[in-house]
Design an enzyme around this catalytic site. Sequence first.
Site, short mmCIF file in Angstrom:
data_model
loop_
_atom_site.label_atom_id
_atom_site.label_comp_id
_atom_site.label_asym_id
_atom_site.label_seq_id
_atom_site.Cartn_x
_atom_site.Cartn_y
_atom_site.Cartn_z
N ALA A 122 4.59 60.18 -13.04
CA ALA A 122 5.78 59.72 -13.07
C ALA A 122 6.17 58.26 -13.25
O ALA A 122 7.34 57.66 -13.37
CB ALA A 122 6.75 60.05 -11.78
N ASN A 188 2.15 61.58 -5.06
CA ASN A 188 1.22 61.53 -6.06
C ASN A 188 1.12 60.01 -6.58
O ASN A 188 0.16 59.60 -7.12
CB ASN A 188 1.54 62.30 -7.30
CG ASN A 188 1.33 63.99 -7.01
OD1 ASN A 188 0.45 64.23 -6.39
ND2 ASN A 188 2.15 64.68 -7.49
N HIS A 218 11.33 55.26 -8.71
CA HIS A 218 10.07 54.57 -8.29
C HIS A 218 10.16 53.02 -8.62
O HIS A 218 10.66 52.48 -9.79
CB HIS A 218 9.00 55.10 -9.02
CG HIS A 218 8.71 56.65 -8.88
ND1 HIS A 218 8.18 57.14 -8.01
CD2 HIS A 218 9.15 57.60 -9.78
CE1 HIS A 218 8.36 58.38 -8.06
NE2 HIS A 218 8.95 58.81 -9.21
#
Length: 266
Positions: A122, A188, A218
């Site tokens: 991601a 992750n 993020h």
Amino acid sequence: MKPPRIAIIGYGSIGRAVIDIARHALPADTAYAALIRTPRKLKDIKRLEALSTLDDLVAFGPDVVVEAAGHEALEAYAPAVLANGISLITASVGALAQRNLFERLSLLASLHSAKLVIPSGAIGALDYISAVALIPGTRIDYKSSKPIAAWSNELKAMGIEAGTQTGPIEIFAGDAIGAGQTHKNNANVAVALALSSGTLDVPLARLVADPQLTLNTHEITVTGPAGTMHIRIENRPMDDNPKTSYVTSASIVAAIKNLLSPIRFG
């Protein structure tokens, strides 16, 4: 040059997206197979061979295997895949927070000339982080903020009703490996940062549920002698899997291309 052969373990939301993207991104003559518990579910999908056992997977002769079935599947299948000299790309990076599993898979990959690939998933900038990891005094801070739907199980365990909150809720604060050990399905990226950082001090991670968000967000800040990097990435969650961003599947396909290509970036 023989056509590439790609096998995938699992055919859920990530697996389906990987195959869909790969059909456009990889050579047209690429052969695909999927290992799932009920192979008959794949009978109507063209150019996708259904596999039911690990022996079937090895017999298919894949150039690359993609694990997209969860942490238990990584533990169950990855050792045998690597022991057969087949490189493996894992979507379940959070499982590698288990130090014994990471070390075992690393050893098997080394002994059998295979690769255990941790995709960017991601985020981006793992190449930068791997580089500055060589310079002492570097620090990483990571914050993951996702919509409430991504944290429904965690909030329930905390005794919080998802629909009653209006502000951000901190789910976890601590080191990145700890995030992976306690919230592996939502960590992750934190574990990927920790593993790619190598010799760095353990990255610090915060995991946040935010009812105001619709995108998986993020934020990574790196500071040290080499300079400063700050990135913010906002990803669309998968419709049927809010914990996972759609770009994760594209990242896996990019990793496949990188393994198959004579030219590598980063």
